[in-house]
Design an enzyme around this catalytic site. Structure first.
Site, PDB file in Angstrom:
ATOM      1  N   SER A 123       1.496   2.407   3.182  1.00  0.00           N
ATOM      2  CA  SER A 123       1.640   2.531   4.631  1.00  0.00           C
ATOM      3  C   SER A 123       3.036   2.148   5.110  1.00  0.00           C
ATOM      4  O   SER A 123       3.354   2.310   6.286  1.00  0.00           O
ATOM      5  CB  SER A 123       0.605   1.646   5.336  1.00  0.00           C
ATOM      6  OG  SER A 123       0.772   0.292   4.957  1.00  0.00           O
ATOM      7  N   HIS A 144       0.595   9.329   3.093  1.00  0.00           N
ATOM      8  CA  HIS A 144       0.043   8.207   3.847  1.00  0.00           C
ATOM      9  C   HIS A 144      -1.112   8.638   4.748  1.00  0.00           C
ATOM     10  O   HIS A 144      -0.921   9.272   5.778  1.00  0.00           O
ATOM     11  CB  HIS A 144       1.149   7.554   4.694  1.00  0.00           C
ATOM     12  CG  HIS A 144       0.654   6.447   5.559  1.00  0.00           C
ATOM     13  ND1 HIS A 144       1.118   6.236   6.831  1.00  0.00           N
ATOM     14  CD2 HIS A 144      -0.279   5.488   5.331  1.00  0.00           C
ATOM     15  CE1 HIS A 144       0.493   5.198   7.356  1.00  0.00           C
ATOM     16  NE2 HIS A 144      -0.363   4.730   6.463  1.00  0.00           N
ATOM     17  N   GLU A 156       0.884  11.433   6.705  1.00  0.00           N
ATOM     18  CA  GLU A 156       2.343  11.500   6.672  1.00  0.00           C
ATOM     19  C   GLU A 156       2.791  11.765   5.230  1.00  0.00           C
ATOM     20  O   GLU A 156       2.532  10.955   4.343  1.00  0.00           O
ATOM     21  CB  GLU A 156       2.964  10.193   7.171  1.00  0.00           C
ATOM     22  CG  GLU A 156       2.757   9.952   8.662  1.00  0.00           C
ATOM     23  CD  GLU A 156       3.291   8.601   9.109  1.00  0.00           C
ATOM     24  OE1 GLU A 156       3.902   8.521  10.182  1.00  0.00           O
ATOM     25  OE2 GLU A 156       3.081   7.604   8.366  1.00  0.00           O
ATOM     26  N   ASN A 195       3.477   3.920  11.799  1.00  0.00           N
ATOM     27  CA  ASN A 195       3.439   2.470  11.636  1.00  0.00           C
ATOM     28  C   ASN A 195       4.629   1.765  12.264  1.00  0.00           C
ATOM     29  O   ASN A 195       4.517   0.614  12.688  1.00  0.00           O
ATOM     30  CB  ASN A 195       3.325   2.099  10.152  1.00  0.00           C
ATOM     31  CG  ASN A 195       1.878   2.087   9.690  1.00  0.00           C
ATOM     32  OD1 ASN A 195       0.963   2.196  10.502  1.00  0.00           O
ATOM     33  ND2 ASN A 195       1.662   1.957   8.399  1.00  0.00           N
TER      34      ASN A 195
END
Length: 294
Positions: A123, A144, A156, A195
């Site tokens: 992540s 991800h 992602e 994130n």
């Protein structure tokens, strides 16, 4: 190589991310094997997935024969060599610790066929920090997923300077086959897009709580009521797992050396006490009588 060459997928790690990623792959028509060093974790993963699929059938999300076919395509093993030896595509979904990921990728490079793509579900850790543990950096990328993978429709896909166009395209095509929206990022940055935005919000929320400006429950309430977020930042940390967030912050601090990136004491205390959020029944909130929606 193209998507037609991808028949067998190996998922490394059967935790809250790995077992659901494995189920997505099986639902997408791939012969899928989930590997974990813990037999207890594998048993829990199998039971959980069977329960989720049964719920999906009852809700009309899939037909009974689709469920049975997907579960037949899914297997479990403790052996990394067995899991990856015939894999065309590998998705690593283990603990967010760089050293451990590098060890696993080195083994995968030895065990998996030369044509296999090696993707990490990290992540926050960029794949170039992992890829040089292998002899195939052009076949390494980030893939991800978001928690919970069986619900969240976004992946992602991140390239490093060494990731090949072929690898990126195959990964995007795998996303399409498992009914997930893959979004390609051609430039690496720690934490990627979602994130980095999320961490900025969480960092400010933790600062306000640590400084005694507001209680975490009030911060969550304000974010939900005023900003119309479905859940607050502390509820989201509980959902993702406080240990996951803690390791992400540790990795970020290791990369930057910035004290502002260091995990707050109240997060570290909860992690050491085993209060990891929904998966343990308690984090910031008590979930002993609640379940994560599937």
């Amino acid at each position: 190589m193209n998507i037609k060459d991808i028949k067998n997928i190996c998922v490394v790690g059967s935790g809250q991310m790995g077992h659901q990623i494995g189920m997505l792959c099986a639902l997408g028509g791939f012969s899928t094997i989930i590997q974990d060093v813990s037999s207890q974790s594998l048993t829990k993963a199998k039971t959980s997935l069977e329960s989720i699929m049964e719920t999906w059938v009852m809700k009309g999300k899939i037909a009974e024969d689709q469920k049975e076919a997907a579960l037949k395509r899914l297997s479990f093993t403790e052996s990394l060599e067995e899991a990856s030896s015939k894999a065309d595509f590998v998705i690593e979904a283990i603990v967010e610790k760089l050293e451990i990921k590098r060890e696993v990728f080195k083994k995968l490079d030895d065990y998996a066929p030369a044509h296999a793509v090696l993707a990490t579900n990290s992540s926050t850790i960029v794949n170039s920090l992992i890829a040089d543990a292998t002899k195939r950096p052009e076949k390494v990328c980030n893939m991800h997923f978001f928690f919970p993978p069986l619900v969240m429709d976004c992946v992602e896909v991140v390239m490093s300077e060494q990731t090949s166009e072929e690898t990126a395209q195959i990964t995007l095509d795998v996303c399409e086959k498992i009914n997930r929206k893959g979004i390609l990022l051609r430039k690496e940055i720690s934490g990627f897009v979602a994130n980095r935005i999320l961490i900025a919000l969480q960092k400010e929320a933790m600062y306000l709580y640590e400084e005694g400006i507001a209680d975490y429950k009030d911060i969550d309430l304000i974010v939900k009521q005023a900003l119309k977020h479905p859940i607050g930042p502390f509820e989201l940390m509980d959902l993702s797992g406080l240990d996951v967030g803690y390791y992400v912050m540790q990795q970020r601090f290791a990369e930057t050396g910035n004290p502002k990136d260091k995990p707050p004491a109240f997060i570290e205390e909860r992690v050491k006490a085993g209060l990891l959020g929904r998966k343990t029944g308690k984090g910031f909130y008590d979930y002993s009588s609640k379940k994560v929606k599937q």
